[in-house]
Design a protein around this motif. Sequence first.
Motif, PDB file in Angstrom:
ATOM      1  N   ILE A 190       0.836  -1.202   0.000  1.00 13.17           N
ATOM      2  CA  ILE A 190       0.000   0.000   0.000  1.00 13.17           C
ATOM      3  C   ILE A 190       0.871   1.253   0.000  1.00 13.17           C
ATOM      4  CG2 ILE A 190      -1.776   1.285   1.254  1.00 13.17           C
ATOM      5  CD1 ILE A 190      -2.785  -1.286  -0.029  1.00 13.17           C
ATOM      6  N   GLY A 191       1.989   1.201   0.721  1.00  9.01           N
ATOM      7  CA  GLY A 191       2.897   2.348   0.748  1.00  9.01           C
ATOM      8  C   GLY A 191       3.459   2.657  -0.633  1.00  9.01           C
ATOM      9  N   LEU A 192       3.890   1.628  -1.355  1.00  7.12           N
ATOM     10  CA  LEU A 192       4.421   1.830  -2.704  1.00  7.12           C
ATOM     11  C   LEU A 192       3.334   2.313  -3.657  1.00  7.12           C
ATOM     12  CD1 LEU A 192       6.766  -1.280  -3.078  1.00  7.12           C
ATOM     13  CD2 LEU A 192       7.469   1.112  -2.954  1.00  7.12           C
ATOM     14  N   GLN A 193       2.145   1.704  -3.560  1.00  6.49           N
ATOM     15  CA  GLN A 193       1.039   2.143  -4.409  1.00  6.49           C
ATOM     16  C   GLN A 193       0.703   3.610  -4.168  1.00  6.49           C
ATOM     17  OE1 GLN A 193      -2.495  -0.442  -4.590  1.00  6.49           O
ATOM     18  NE2 GLN A 193      -1.291  -2.036  -3.585  1.00  6.49           N
ATOM     19  N   THR A 194       0.849   4.048  -2.911  1.00  9.84           N
ATOM     20  CA  THR A 194       0.501   5.415  -2.550  1.00  9.84           C
ATOM     21  C   THR A 194       1.583   6.399  -2.969  1.00  9.84           C
ATOM     22  OG1 THR A 194      -0.787   4.659  -0.644  1.00  9.84           O
ATOM     23  CG2 THR A 194      -0.050   6.949  -0.624  1.00  9.84           C
TER      24      THR A 194
END
Length: 279
Positions: A226-230
Amino acid sequence: MSPRREHLDSLAISLLLACCLFWGFQQVLVKATLSEVPPLLQAAVRFAGATVLLWLWCQRRGVALFARDGSLWPGLLAGALFCAEFIGIYLGLQHISASRLTVFLYTAPFWVAGVLPLLVASERLRAPQWLGLALAFAAVVYAVSDGLSARHDEPLWWLGDALALSAGALWGLTTVLIRSTGLVTIRAEKLLFYQVALSAVVLPFASWQIGEVWSLAWSGFAWLSIGLQTVVGAFASYLTWMWLLGRYPATKLSVFVFLTPIFALLFGTMWLGEPITAD
């Protein structure tokens, strides 16, 4: 604002390569996270985080997000199209492979090439460019033909295909809207803010409406995903894409992104074991 360019220079090509590489990886990342985080919840958290990051970025750089400049209604429409596109992507990944979805998603350049020249004369493609567009797409289809022709254990694979095709159309129409209205003249940050902020508002309701279970008891991998997607996906790469749309021909940018399905195929094969053969 920097003057528009008629051709892609080395800076544009370098940025596009980086974006396409991550976008191909991102589809696989979303698919790999579905076992822990429901699709629309992934998207909701991602765009909420991106909205906060973008607001902080604009505060630091003095970008006026809420100044009246006549962009409100086309900006909200762009946001609605963007949000609907990602609903299609995230729900579609429940039913088909990441590489298969990416092929259908990247029918978007045909929408741009077919519709935008009717509204903006400078975006018109010549016959050799249309031929190149068709050949590029044919090469992508051939590269993933194993996945496209394989039998499906998932009974709703056809729904995944439909959602992916719809997402491609919505992405293409978003690009057309941006290039054919005053949105192309506003700051890239504000243009992206319309899209991620509206998505951050709508997606939690969509997630709740389809009965997704909300929980933050995720593994370290899910948090990293989720961090990378964000940070990289919804903030950095999309801000770069909006910046490029304001400075280079959209038809030429859109053709270039045919690299993304190839990257998605490679990542899907290496990570998720999605099929690939030499046939």
